[in-house]
Design an enzyme around this catalytic site. Structure first.
Site, PDB file in Angstrom:
ATOM      1  N   HIS A  92       0.839  -1.196   0.000  1.00  0.00           N
ATOM      2  CA  HIS A  92       0.000   0.000   0.000  1.00  0.00           C
ATOM      3  C   HIS A  92       0.873   1.245   0.000  1.00  0.00           C
ATOM      4  O   HIS A  92       2.107   1.168   0.049  1.00  0.00           O
ATOM      5  CB  HIS A  92      -0.942   0.002   1.217  1.00  0.00           C
ATOM      6  CG  HIS A  92      -0.230   0.025   2.533  1.00  0.00           C
ATOM      7  ND1 HIS A  92       0.075  -1.128   3.239  1.00  0.00           N
ATOM      8  CD2 HIS A  92       0.257   1.058   3.282  1.00  0.00           C
ATOM      9  CE1 HIS A  92       0.695  -0.804   4.360  1.00  0.00           C
ATOM     10  NE2 HIS A  92       0.822   0.513   4.412  1.00  0.00           N
ATOM     11  N   TYR A 109      -3.418   3.825   2.135  1.00  0.00           N
ATOM     12  CA  TYR A 109      -4.448   3.533   1.132  1.00  0.00           C
ATOM     13  C   TYR A 109      -3.879   2.538   0.119  1.00  0.00           C
ATOM     14  O   TYR A 109      -2.666   2.513  -0.119  1.00  0.00           O
ATOM     15  CB  TYR A 109      -4.900   4.804   0.397  1.00  0.00           C
ATOM     16  CG  TYR A 109      -5.723   5.736   1.253  1.00  0.00           C
ATOM     17  CD1 TYR A 109      -7.107   5.618   1.336  1.00  0.00           C
ATOM     18  CD2 TYR A 109      -5.103   6.741   2.009  1.00  0.00           C
ATOM     19  CE1 TYR A 109      -7.861   6.466   2.134  1.00  0.00           C
ATOM     20  CE2 TYR A 109      -5.847   7.593   2.819  1.00  0.00           C
ATOM     21  CZ  TYR A 109      -7.224   7.450   2.876  1.00  0.00           C
ATOM     22  OH  TYR A 109      -7.969   8.278   3.663  1.00  0.00           O
ATOM     23  N   THR A 110      -4.774   1.742  -0.443  1.00  0.00           N
ATOM     24  CA  THR A 110      -4.373   0.783  -1.475  1.00  0.00           C
ATOM     25  C   THR A 110      -5.018   1.177  -2.799  1.00  0.00           C
ATOM     26  O   THR A 110      -6.246   1.223  -2.890  1.00  0.00           O
ATOM     27  CB  THR A 110      -4.804  -0.650  -1.114  1.00  0.00           C
ATOM     28  OG1 THR A 110      -4.275  -0.997   0.165  1.00  0.00           O
ATOM     29  CG2 THR A 110      -4.291  -1.636  -2.153  1.00  0.00           C
ATOM     30  N   CYS A 264      -9.509  -7.527   6.353  1.00  0.00           N
ATOM     31  CA  CYS A 264      -9.256  -6.085   6.394  1.00  0.00           C
ATOM     32  C   CYS A 264     -10.570  -5.356   6.630  1.00  0.00           C
ATOM     33  O   CYS A 264     -11.523  -5.506   5.851  1.00  0.00           O
ATOM     34  CB  CYS A 264      -8.622  -5.613   5.083  1.00  0.00           C
ATOM     35  SG  CYS A 264      -8.097  -3.881   5.125  1.00  0.00           S
TER      36      CYS A 264
END
Length: 290
Positions: A92, A109-110, A264
């Site tokens: 990420h 954030y990905t 997640c």
């Protein structure tokens, strides 16, 4: 500095080279030249990543698309049309912004894009009412710049590392799951199976639903998605409430040495999912939390 062995002098080396026929020397020179040319093209033409793991790099927002009342897709330009972000699958980035009080904030954030997408990368961001970084994204306008650092993360995917993945995602926790799923399904040589359970409050809260449903339709034997809603609509054939042990048992691969269960979501969800997985017999090496 390079040094010749003690028993070899420049004069003796010169005499050795003079004894080699000129045609052989020419062939050797051509071979070395070809190796040098190949090395040049490999290292200079191969796309290099645009990220820096040690410092922040600014990327320009070129398009902001509102997906729902609190979710938007942000498209950022890379330095060149041929540039790649340089983010390994499973990793990420860290984004830096300013909250509503004017204080600096950073959050992971990905991206939902891969390095097969050149010239840009995209983030799908759910902007929570009181979220500090959410405020920054909510205020961003096309032409603004976002400071980004990376790659970061403990998970690094290699095709074939598992026979199958079970994925437990909640809310915006879908993004690392989407990144990994996309990488697997867009690689014809990767036969890994993916079983995704995705939990949200309402139908409108489901991020990337169109893309996930398209994956399920295109790869029915390799990818399966099961949605769970806390407040489902009247006509609903998915799960209701929260992800339970029974749902995991029905929609994830059974415990085995060649499978992995990824999770997640919000902290409370991650804690509950770990308890469910432990109770179902998934060993610690079979589990990973983003």
């Amino acid at each position: 500095m390079f040094k010749l062995p003690s028993n070899v002098t420049f004069e003796s080396l010169k005499m050795e080279l003079m004894q080699i026929p000129q045609t052989e020397l020419l062939r050797m020179a051509v071979a070395l030249a070809l190796v040098a040319i190949a090395a040049y093209f490999y290292y200079n033409k191969k796309p290099r990543g645009s990220l820096n793991p040690e410092k922040f790099t600014d990327f320009k927002l070129v398009k902001k698309t509102q997906l729902s009342h609190n979710t938007a897709k942000f498209k950022f330009a890379l330095p060149k049309p041929t540039s790649v972000l340089g983010l390994p699958v499973g990793q990420h980035i860290i984004c830096r912004g300013i909250d509503s009080q004017g204080e600096e904030v950073i959050r992971p954030y990905t991206p939902v894009t891969l390095d097969s997408h050149v010239g840009y990368f995209e983030l799908v961001v759910k902007m929570y009412h009181k979220g500090r970084m959410s405020h920054h994204f909510r205020e961003m306008r096309e032409g603004d710049y976002l400071p980004v650092q990376g790659p970061k993360g403990r998970f690094l995917y290699k095709p074939g590392q598992a026979r199958a993945f079970g994925m437990l995602a909640g809310g915006s926790g879908i993004t690392p799951m989407f990144q990994l799923t996309r990488a697997i399904l867009e690689n014809p040589k990767d036969k890994t199976n993916v079983h995704l359970i995705y939990a949200n409050v309402t139908l409108e809260d489901i991020l990337l639903k169109e893309e996930l449903d398209a994956f399920a339709n295109k790869f029915p034997n390799q990818f399966k998605v099961y949605y769970v809603l806390n407040q489902p609509p009247f006509a609903w054939n998915g799960g209701i409430g929260f992800i339970s042990k029974e749902i995991i048992q029905s929609h994830c691969p059974a415990p085995a040495s060649d499978i992995q269960i990824l999770r997640c979501g919000p902290p409370a969800m991650n804690k509950a999912m770990k308890a469910h997985l432990d109770a179902l017999g998934y060993q610690s090496e079979m589990q990973f939390e983003f």
